[in-house]
Design a protein around this motif. Sequence first.
Motif, mmCIF file in Angstrom:
data_model
loop_
_atom_site.group_PDB
_atom_site.id
_atom_site.type_symbol
_atom_site.label_atom_id
_atom_site.label_comp_id
_atom_site.label_asym_id
_atom_site.label_seq_id
_atom_site.Cartn_x
_atom_site.Cartn_y
_atom_site.Cartn_z
ATOM 1 N N ARG A 207 -15.945 69.706 -51.023
ATOM 2 C CA ARG A 207 -15.801 68.945 -52.340
ATOM 3 C C ARG A 207 -15.039 68.064 -52.287
ATOM 4 O O ARG A 207 -14.243 67.565 -52.788
ATOM 5 N N ASP A 208 -13.565 68.758 -51.767
ATOM 6 C CA ASP A 208 -12.568 68.497 -52.929
ATOM 7 C C ASP A 208 -11.870 67.657 -51.470
ATOM 8 O O ASP A 208 -11.772 65.965 -52.037
ATOM 9 N N ASP A 209 -12.188 67.255 -50.234
ATOM 10 C CA ASP A 209 -11.618 66.186 -49.755
ATOM 11 C C ASP A 209 -12.643 66.019 -48.011
ATOM 12 O O ASP A 209 -12.324 67.005 -47.505
ATOM 13 N N ASP A 210 -13.821 65.614 -48.435
ATOM 14 C CA ASP A 210 -14.699 65.537 -47.001
ATOM 15 C C ASP A 210 -13.899 64.817 -45.861
ATOM 16 O O ASP A 210 -14.555 65.533 -44.274
ATOM 17 N N VAL A 211 -12.993 63.458 -45.902
ATOM 18 C CA VAL A 211 -12.725 63.384 -45.306
ATOM 19 C C VAL A 211 -10.984 64.644 -43.888
ATOM 20 O O VAL A 211 -11.793 64.272 -43.159
ATOM 21 N N ALA A 212 -10.927 65.116 -45.201
ATOM 22 C CA ALA A 212 -10.197 65.985 -44.354
ATOM 23 C C ALA A 212 -10.914 66.985 -43.765
ATOM 24 O O ALA A 212 -10.512 68.230 -42.457
ATOM 25 N N ALA A 213 -11.972 67.495 -44.448
ATOM 26 C CA ALA A 213 -12.657 68.817 -44.065
ATOM 27 C C ALA A 213 -12.958 67.453 -42.428
ATOM 28 O O ALA A 213 -13.060 69.114 -42.000
ATOM 29 N N GLU A 214 -13.495 66.978 -42.251
ATOM 30 C CA GLU A 214 -14.178 66.962 -41.528
ATOM 31 C C GLU A 214 -13.205 66.409 -40.218
ATOM 32 O O GLU A 214 -13.563 67.343 -38.893
ATOM 33 N N ILE A 215 -11.599 66.149 -40.417
ATOM 34 C CA ILE A 215 -10.541 66.248 -39.446
ATOM 35 C C ILE A 215 -10.436 67.573 -39.076
ATOM 36 O O ILE A 215 -10.255 67.439 -37.792
ATOM 37 N N ALA A 216 -10.482 68.816 -39.816
ATOM 38 C CA ALA A 216 -9.843 69.814 -39.652
ATOM 39 C C ALA A 216 -11.520 70.627 -38.914
ATOM 40 O O ALA A 216 -11.333 71.670 -38.609
ATOM 41 N N GLY A 217 -12.615 70.185 -38.380
ATOM 42 C CA GLY A 217 -13.431 70.657 -37.684
ATOM 43 C C GLY A 217 -14.788 70.844 -38.292
ATOM 44 O O GLY A 217 -15.894 71.596 -37.596
ATOM 45 N N ILE A 218 -14.970 70.906 -39.208
ATOM 46 C CA ILE A 218 -16.094 71.363 -40.204
ATOM 47 C C ILE A 218 -17.325 70.146 -40.168
ATOM 48 O O ILE A 218 -17.248 68.819 -40.119
#
Lengths: 346, 292
Positions: A207-218
């Motif tokens: 929700r908060d930051d999809d780019v960061a989440a994806e980089i973190a492997g989600i």
Amino acid sequence: MIRRFTRVPLVRHLLLALVGLAAVVVVLESTSPFRNAQLANVAYLGIAAGGLTVLTGLNGQLSLGHGAFMAIGAYTTALLLQDADPALPLVGVLAVATVVALVCGVVVGVPAARLHGPYIAGATLALAIAIPSTALFFDDLGGEQGLNVLVPDLPTWILDAAYFVTGNEMDRTRSIAYIGWVCLIVTYVLLANLQRSRVGRTWRAVRDDDVAAEIAGIHLGRARVLAFVVSAGCAGLAGSVMAMAVRITAPSGFTLNLSLLLLSAVVLGGLGSLAGALIGSALLTFLPQVVTDVGVDAGLTDVQAAQLSPLVYGLVTMAVILLAPAGLVGSLRGLLQRRRLASAGN
Amino acid sequence: MQQFVNTALGGITLGAVYAAFALALNLIWRSTRIVNFAQAPMAMITTYVALVLIDEGYSYWVGFAVALLSGLVLGAVVERVVIRPVEGKPDINAIILTLGLFVVLHSAAAIVFGSRFQSFPAPFGLRGIEVGGTSIALTPFGVFTVVAVATVMVLLVLLFRYTDLGLKMRASAFGPEVARLLGVRVGRMLTLGWALAALVGSLSGLLIAGGSLVHPAYMDSVVVYGFVAAVLGGLDSPVGSVVGGVLLGLSLSFVSGYVGSELVPLSALAILMVVLLLRPGGLFSHVAERRV
């Protein structure tokens, strides 16, 4: 020692659930059948709103189609409860309705997960209008009149146990209110644990930051679909309870207004807060009566007064977004935190 | 054969109305990046304004003009009072606001104008035009509908493509900060965008109401169909909106004529899902890079 024990979320949630259950017993046993029916109404709205608040508040997806998932759960229940002697026990009926809604949630959720903002709102809006209308197409679903729901009696051992605890005979309305509230408590414990778990954290990250989440492997799509499916399942269970409480399942019960009412309940209570979803559902159950009485006293006709309650809840929803976007629970929490900080500073 | 032709003609007329509605959504999207879900009830209110005037004994065209003007005012007021405070906030806030407005306008109309069905007049005939002895499913009012929508589309394309004002509006939508630095009165442009959109929405409300019944919920299904039409064409292109509207009108008309009218909303949902999966930006979109 005890404090360390209650820090574990699971233990805390279960303790809260027990307290909640005790409160439910006290309230249901001490109120009239009419209030019991209203409380059953609060229960099924609360279950659906709980699912929606998790989806919108934690995962940032807006769904205007939860009324449609309630319709799916309700129609499933109605089809299973056509005879006085159903093949499945009640728990089985509730479970099947939830599973059917879950499956439909996958069908809608997979394409919806790729959508953003207005697109997902529009797609789910189309769903809210399409499902009740589709029910008219199939003759087995009773058309405009809908289907009657025959709720079987609870098993005797439950009735005996209830009599042993409360000393009252349990009538049908009250037993349905119990079913609704037990479902609500179970759902909320599961959702609360989910919120505090790894799954809940990934939802918030998306929700908060999809780019960061994806980089973190989600895996974004997977997280979004899962949130949507869980939420659709809650709406299906809510629809199942609704079918039993209303005892008739017809397209007119699942208008667009139902979906918008759920959204209002969630916004009013505060996005992402289960307590807020429950408070919002309670407010929207008891408000129409109050507002309609005020309207009639002010000299409106009955037909006009009936329109006052949507007017009020629409205005309140807009006011909340404009003035206190965190909703009731969120605003209170903020206030308490500020006071705690102020007192800590002195 | 005759049924096929008539279904197609009915679909084109219907599509023109969806197209008008999609144009209104598209205008707001282009000027504020918001989808206005309260577009339908706003149009419903202005249609009632026209109906009240016509019942008072004024001519249809007076009602028509006043309805369009009140749409202009209503759009501007909604933008200034309701939408301005959530400018730049997450788009979920604006969506919930317009949905709240949807509920409010609905119940307000039911209280003020009553919930009963009222018939709305049409300025032209509603009997099918005679071609070689048989009447086809195209009425003079249908022709008026198609012409009116085409005119509006051309005017909007001209406005956005060839005038300073249109350029300023587009600039305000895409880069409000930069536009402001270059001397564009961004706030005014946003208000103007909403006002114009509400005017186009009012037109679609009048076209749907013409010759049929009006009640507080008569535009509700059009919310969905107009949205689907706008998405079909990509929310950014006026021509796309019109093509999307006509395509959708045709598809739904065939579903309704050959399968069953109960499945029309479901078909609209299916069309929307398929388009969004294949071309998320619509059929007429410029391919834009998205990070995730």
